[in-house]
Design a protein around this motif. Sequence first.
Motif, PDB file in Angstrom:
ATOM      1  N   LYS A 183      18.807 -23.590   9.844  1.00 40.03           N
ATOM      2  CA  LYS A 183      18.502 -24.947   9.392  1.00 40.03           C
ATOM      3  C   LYS A 183      17.702 -24.957   8.095  1.00 40.03           C
ATOM      4  N   LEU A 184      16.986 -23.859   7.816  1.00 46.12           N
ATOM      5  CA  LEU A 184      16.018 -23.866   6.726  1.00 46.12           C
ATOM      6  C   LEU A 184      16.437 -23.069   5.501  1.00 46.12           C
ATOM      7  N   ARG A 185      17.535 -22.319   5.573  1.00 46.72           N
ATOM      8  CA  ARG A 185      17.907 -21.480   4.436  1.00 46.72           C
ATOM      9  C   ARG A 185      19.412 -21.273   4.309  1.00 46.72           C
ATOM     10  N   GLY A 186      19.845 -21.136   3.071  1.00 46.13           N
ATOM     11  CA  GLY A 186      21.185 -20.685   2.748  1.00 46.13           C
ATOM     12  C   GLY A 186      21.100 -19.222   2.356  1.00 46.13           C
ATOM     13  N   GLU A 187      22.253 -18.564   2.240  1.00 47.93           N
ATOM     14  CA  GLU A 187      22.255 -17.141   1.935  1.00 47.93           C
ATOM     15  C   GLU A 187      23.361 -16.789   0.952  1.00 47.93           C
ATOM     16  N   GLN A 188      23.138 -15.694   0.227  1.00 50.97           N
ATOM     17  CA  GLN A 188      24.163 -15.107  -0.630  1.00 50.97           C
ATOM     18  C   GLN A 188      24.158 -13.612  -0.352  1.00 50.97           C
ATOM     19  N   TRP A 189      25.346 -13.042  -0.159  1.00 51.83           N
ATOM     20  CA  TRP A 189      25.467 -11.618   0.134  1.00 51.83           C
ATOM     21  C   TRP A 189      26.307 -10.942  -0.938  1.00 51.83           C
ATOM     22  N   GLU A 190      25.924  -9.728  -1.310  1.00 51.89           N
ATOM     23  CA  GLU A 190      26.766  -8.888  -2.158  1.00 51.89           C
ATOM     24  C   GLU A 190      26.986  -7.571  -1.428  1.00 51.89           C
ATOM     25  N   ILE A 191      28.255  -7.216  -1.241  1.00 45.59           N
ATOM     26  CA  ILE A 191      28.592  -5.974  -0.554  1.00 45.59           C
ATOM     27  C   ILE A 191      28.304  -4.810  -1.502  1.00 45.59           C
ATOM     28  N   LEU A 192      27.444  -3.880  -1.060  1.00 46.09           N
ATOM     29  CA  LEU A 192      27.089  -2.717  -1.869  1.00 46.09           C
ATOM     30  C   LEU A 192      27.926  -1.495  -1.513  1.00 46.09           C
ATOM     31  N   SER A 193      28.240  -1.332  -0.232  1.00 47.97           N
ATOM     32  CA  SER A 193      29.115  -0.245   0.197  1.00 47.97           C
ATOM     33  C   SER A 193      29.691  -0.576   1.568  1.00 47.97           C
ATOM     34  N   GLY A 194      30.864  -0.024   1.830  1.00 44.52           N
ATOM     35  CA  GLY A 194      31.540  -0.262   3.095  1.00 44.52           C
ATOM     36  C   GLY A 194      32.460  -1.468   3.021  1.00 44.52           C
ATOM     37  N   GLU A 195      32.986  -1.828   4.181  1.00 50.09           N
ATOM     38  CA  GLU A 195      33.904  -2.965   4.291  1.00 50.09           C
ATOM     39  C   GLU A 195      33.361  -3.906   5.359  1.00 50.09           C
TER      40      GLU A 195
ATOM     41  N   SER B  35      33.707  -7.492   7.664  1.00 48.02           N
ATOM     42  CA  SER B  35      34.480  -8.595   8.235  1.00 48.02           C
ATOM     43  C   SER B  35      33.499  -9.753   8.363  1.00 48.02           C
ATOM     44  N   ILE B  36      33.737 -10.809   7.567  1.00 45.78           N
ATOM     45  CA  ILE B  36      32.793 -11.928   7.524  1.00 45.78           C
ATOM     46  C   ILE B  36      33.496 -13.207   7.960  1.00 45.78           C
ATOM     47  N   THR B  37      32.862 -13.912   8.880  1.00 46.06           N
ATOM     48  CA  THR B  37      33.364 -15.199   9.353  1.00 46.06           C
ATOM     49  C   THR B  37      32.406 -16.284   8.887  1.00 46.06           C
ATOM     50  N   LEU B  38      32.944 -17.294   8.182  1.00 46.42           N
ATOM     51  CA  LEU B  38      32.178 -18.463   7.755  1.00 46.42           C
ATOM     52  C   LEU B  38      32.843 -19.698   8.333  1.00 46.42           C
ATOM     53  N   ASP B  39      32.116 -20.426   9.178  1.00 46.74           N
ATOM     54  CA  ASP B  39      32.641 -21.626   9.827  1.00 46.74           C
ATOM     55  C   ASP B  39      34.037 -21.406  10.401  1.00 46.74           C
ATOM     56  N   GLY B  40      34.213 -20.281  11.093  1.00 47.62           N
ATOM     57  CA  GLY B  40      35.457 -19.994  11.803  1.00 47.62           C
ATOM     58  C   GLY B  40      36.550 -19.322  10.991  1.00 47.62           C
ATOM     59  N   VAL B  41      36.356 -19.147   9.693  1.00 47.50           N
ATOM     60  CA  VAL B  41      37.361 -18.504   8.844  1.00 47.50           C
ATOM     61  C   VAL B  41      36.918 -17.070   8.567  1.00 47.50           C
ATOM     62  N   ASN B  42      37.749 -16.104   8.968  1.00 50.69           N
ATOM     63  CA  ASN B  42      37.405 -14.695   8.817  1.00 50.69           C
ATOM     64  C   ASN B  42      38.147 -14.079   7.643  1.00 50.69           C
ATOM     65  N   LYS B  43      37.408 -13.283   6.836  1.00 57.21           N
ATOM     66  CA  LYS B  43      37.999 -12.553   5.717  1.00 57.21           C
ATOM     67  C   LYS B  43      37.338 -11.188   5.630  1.00 57.21           C
ATOM     68  N   THR B  44      38.011 -10.260   4.968  1.00 59.33           N
ATOM     69  CA  THR B  44      37.477  -8.927   4.722  1.00 59.33           C
ATOM     70  C   THR B  44      36.954  -8.861   3.294  1.00 59.33           C
ATOM     71  N   TYR B  45      35.792  -8.240   3.133  1.00 61.26           N
ATOM     72  CA  TYR B  45      35.153  -8.105   1.827  1.00 61.26           C
ATOM     73  C   TYR B  45      34.793  -6.646   1.589  1.00 61.26           C
ATOM     74  N   VAL B  46      34.799  -6.242   0.315  1.00 56.26           N
ATOM     75  CA  VAL B  46      34.507  -4.861  -0.060  1.00 56.26           C
ATOM     76  C   VAL B  46      33.459  -4.827  -1.170  1.00 56.26           C
ATOM     77  N   LYS B  47      33.075  -3.626  -1.561  1.00 57.64           N
ATOM     78  CA  LYS B  47      32.051  -3.418  -2.577  1.00 57.64           C
ATOM     79  C   LYS B  47      32.273  -4.317  -3.791  1.00 57.64           C
ATOM     80  N   GLY B  48      31.191  -5.014  -4.199  1.00 57.86           N
ATOM     81  CA  GLY B  48      31.231  -5.898  -5.351  1.00 57.86           C
ATOM     82  C   GLY B  48      31.511  -7.349  -5.018  1.00 57.86           C
ATOM     83  N   ASP B  49      32.045  -7.625  -3.828  1.00 51.97           N
ATOM     84  CA  ASP B  49      32.320  -9.013  -3.436  1.00 51.97           C
ATOM     85  C   ASP B  49      31.013  -9.746  -3.151  1.00 51.97           C
ATOM     86  N   ILE B  50      30.972 -11.024  -3.534  1.00 58.32           N
ATOM     87  CA  ILE B  50      29.802 -11.877  -3.330  1.00 58.32           C
ATOM     88  C   ILE B  50      30.215 -13.073  -2.482  1.00 58.32           C
ATOM     89  N   ILE B  51      29.427 -13.353  -1.471  1.00 58.01           N
ATOM     90  CA  ILE B  51      29.705 -14.424  -0.524  1.00 58.01           C
ATOM     91  C   ILE B  51      28.476 -15.331  -0.484  1.00 58.01           C
TER      92      ILE B  51
END
Length: 138
Positions: free
Chosen positions: A56-68, A70-86
């Motif tokens: 309720k109090l914060r939003g987030e931003q992620w950057e994949i540094l290594s590995g792969e 599987s990220i789900t946002l509001d029910g939608v799942n996608k795969t992300y790899v190094k360098g991707d920003i969510i």
Amino acid sequence: MNKYIDESILKNAKVFEQRPWGTFRVVFAGQVGQEESVMKIITVFPGETLSEQKHKLRGEQWEILSGEASITLDGVNKTYVKGDIISFETETWHRVGNTSETENLVFFEITNGQFDENDIERKADKYNRDSEWTNNVV
């Protein structure tokens, strides 16, 4: 004391924590402009996943540094790899898992808004923690 970490911003959290799914280390906690921000390096062990949760109090931003991831946002799942920003705002259901059985997933997280490790509403958690789970810091 680390000059880049204002521990008063880390509500219910420590600079380093071990969790059932891996670890996180805070590398910055302070004011960025008019907003509080916390930056962490998060490591998710092979085959592990965080709870499906929202804040309720914060939003987030992620950057994949290594590995792969599987990220789900509001029910939608996608795969992300190094360098991707969510990025996602408060009240967004989110979950991240490590798809590898042998390598750690490592990502950089930036939070915007009030940081409180107990500001977690859980929908699903493989470790059987619910929204009333209390963070046991180490």
